[in-house]
Write a protein that holds these residues in place. Structure first.
Motif, mmCIF file in Angstrom:
data_model
loop_
_atom_site.group_PDB
_atom_site.id
_atom_site.type_symbol
_atom_site.label_atom_id
_atom_site.label_comp_id
_atom_site.label_asym_id
_atom_site.label_seq_id
_atom_site.Cartn_x
_atom_site.Cartn_y
_atom_site.Cartn_z
ATOM 1 N N ASP A 34 -36.128 87.322 50.138
ATOM 2 C CA ASP A 34 -34.720 86.818 49.269
ATOM 3 C C ASP A 34 -33.640 87.823 49.989
ATOM 4 O OD1 ASP A 34 -33.036 86.144 47.116
ATOM 5 O OD2 ASP A 34 -33.628 88.769 45.998
ATOM 6 N N ASN A 42 -31.963 85.241 52.702
ATOM 7 C CA ASN A 42 -31.097 84.585 52.050
ATOM 8 C C ASN A 42 -29.863 84.519 51.655
ATOM 9 O OD1 ASN A 42 -31.151 81.359 51.435
ATOM 10 N ND2 ASN A 42 -31.977 81.978 49.093
ATOM 11 N N GLN A 43 -29.538 85.874 51.278
ATOM 12 C CA GLN A 43 -28.452 86.603 50.743
ATOM 13 C C GLN A 43 -28.156 86.656 51.568
ATOM 14 O OE1 GLN A 43 -28.802 89.264 47.286
ATOM 15 N NE2 GLN A 43 -31.030 88.755 47.813
ATOM 16 N N PRO A 46 -27.589 82.325 53.890
ATOM 17 C CA PRO A 46 -28.202 81.829 52.688
ATOM 18 C C PRO A 46 -28.261 79.683 52.965
ATOM 19 C CG PRO A 46 -25.705 81.997 52.022
ATOM 20 C CD PRO A 46 -26.034 82.778 53.304
ATOM 21 N N SER A 63 -29.027 79.005 55.840
ATOM 22 C CA SER A 63 -30.603 78.727 56.860
ATOM 23 C C SER A 63 -32.018 78.307 56.345
ATOM 24 C CB SER A 63 -30.993 80.166 57.958
ATOM 25 O OG SER A 63 -31.472 81.288 56.503
#
Length: 112
Positions: A103, A106-107, A110, A112
């Motif tokens: 997470d 991802n933050q 975002p 990728s």
């Protein structure tokens, strides 16, 4: 002509180096806790090595996650651990680290 001296131009290669702009940290949220993360850490060979060690053989290199997290979070490593700490047991479940880390990454990136 001796009375008129021209100002000499300084060669381009003697310019003082430009200061690098300090990147603002990316604020990520882990279980409701906002944590600043220095994204420039990802531009480091040792960080890339830690990623490689984890991905090459995750089962044999599972302890490499500690080095990776310390590099990623820097001074905020304890804040990250506290964010995923189980209040009932006081432990930081390794089983929760993977989801929290996915997470966070991802933050930070975002797209990728």
């Amino acid at each position: 002509m001796a009375a008129q001296q021209r100002a000499r131009k300084q060669p381009q290669d003697h310019k003082p180096p430009e200061e690098k702009k300090q990147e603002k940290p990316t604020i990520v949220t882990v279980n409701g806790v906002r944590i600043p993360v220095d994204g420039s850490q990802m531009d480091d060979l040792e960080f890339a090595e830690a990623v490689y060690d984890l991905s090459e053989d995750p089962e044999s290199n599972s302890l490499e996650i500690v080095q990776f997290l310390r590099k990623l979070f820097g001074d905020q490593y304890k804040t990250f651990k506290d964010a995923i700490r189980d209040e009932a047991t006081g432990r930081v479940p390794i089983s929760d680290v993977g989801d929290a880390l996915a997470d966070v990454l991802n933050q930070m990136n975002p797209n990728s």
